[in-house]
Design an enzyme around this catalytic site. Structure first.
Site, PDB file in Angstrom:
ATOM      1  N   LYS A  14      -5.620  12.278   4.507  1.00  0.00           N
ATOM      2  CA  LYS A  14      -4.741  11.361   3.780  1.00  0.00           C
ATOM      3  C   LYS A  14      -5.510  10.788   2.585  1.00  0.00           C
ATOM      4  CE  LYS A  14      -1.317   8.545   5.998  1.00  0.00           C
ATOM      5  NZ  LYS A  14      -1.175   7.389   6.885  1.00  0.00           N
TER       6      LYS A  14
HETATM    7  C1  E4P Z   1       1.821   6.323   7.563  1.00  0.00           C
HETATM    8  O1  E4P Z   1       1.449   7.350   7.055  1.00  0.00           O
HETATM    9  C2  E4P Z   1       1.647   5.023   6.889  1.00  0.00           C
HETATM   10  O2  E4P Z   1       0.311   4.713   6.760  1.00  0.00           O
HETATM   11  C3  E4P Z   1       2.389   3.950   7.650  1.00  0.00           C
HETATM   12  O3  E4P Z   1       3.673   4.432   7.963  1.00  0.00           O
HETATM   13  C4  E4P Z   1       2.449   2.645   6.881  1.00  0.00           C
HETATM   14  O4  E4P Z   1       3.281   1.771   7.574  1.00  0.00           O
HETATM   15  P1  E4P Z   1       3.360   0.207   7.245  1.00  0.00           P
HETATM   16  O5  E4P Z   1       3.996   0.062   5.899  1.00  0.00           O
HETATM   17  O6  E4P Z   1       4.199  -0.353   8.338  1.00  0.00           O
HETATM   18  O7  E4P Z   1       1.941  -0.298   7.260  1.00  0.00           O
END
Ligand code: E4P
Length: 220
Positions: free
Chosen positions: A83
């Protein structure tokens, strides 16, 4: 549509797998910080129990270090993808990792142009954060629709992971757009199953059955 679990909790992942609801896992530094233990060891355990893709995020912000970190994370297991936030350096690092056959999930996507650039850089996945857009009075699902259209127009193979999901309606709306994947916290997976009318229906059927048979007839 594939369902990914948005967590670093081994307990939640194991339960999700038992329910056949987990096609993959997404983690981020916040999610890993909620667990006890070394993050690399946690990612090792996750990638062992999950058959599908597992996202692990880099912490560095310059190109060289993102690439170095990405390679280290990718070495954990074949199903790990990296990521990387969509920045100028992130796009450069994505191209380099893509050329080394390491899959990248470009994250923190908040505009269609970011998603277009991520696909052009060779990202295997993009993660538009619908909940965070809704949090500031936007409509995150519009972004998903726009990315879907752009990717279809140019036949990009990059898969869309609808992320930052806050409720079951987000999941349904994501499915209606045709997005490839929805990643969601464990409690949202549970909410997808639950319905008060299902519970009331079961109670009524059991009451009616017991009125006649008073539990004396065994049909099991
Ligand atoms: C997933 O890839 C993301 O990091 C996650 O869904 C972020 O979620 P949030 O906005 O609830 O922190």
């Amino acid at each position: 549509m594939k369902f990914f679990l948005d967590t670093a909790s081994i307990k939640e992942i194991k339960e999700g797998i038992e329910l056949s609801m987990v096609d993959g896992v997404t983690t981020n530094p916040t999610l890993l910080s909620k667990e006890t233990g070394d993050p690399i060891e946690i990612l090792k355990s996750i990638s062992k129990i999950v058959k599908g893709p597992v996202s692990a995020e880099v912490i560095s912000t310059d190109v060289e270090d993102m690439v170095k970190e990405g390679k280290k994370l990718a070495d954990i297991s074949e199903n790990i993808n990296i990521k990387i936030p969509v920045t100028f350096n992130g796009l450069k690092a994505t191209r380099i990792l893509h050329e080394k056959n390491i899959k990248v999930n470009m994250t923190l996507i908040f505009s269609p142009s970011q998603a277009l650039l991520a696909a052009k850089a060779g990202a295997s996945f993009v993660s538009p954060f619908v909940g965070r857009i809704d949090d500031i009075s936007g409509y995150g699902m519009d972004l998903v629709e726009q990315i879907m259209t752009i990717y279809k127009n140019y036949n990009f193979q990059t898969e869309i992971i609808v992320a930052s999901i806050r409720n079951p309606v987000h999941v349904v709306e994501a499915a209606l757009t045709g997005a490839h994947i929805a990643t969601m916290p464990f409690n949202i997976m549970h909410l997808l199953v639950k319905h008060p009318l299902t519970d009331i229906g079961i109670e009524r059927f059991l009451n009616d059955w017991n009125k006649i048979y008073r539990g004396n007839t065994d049909i099991s």
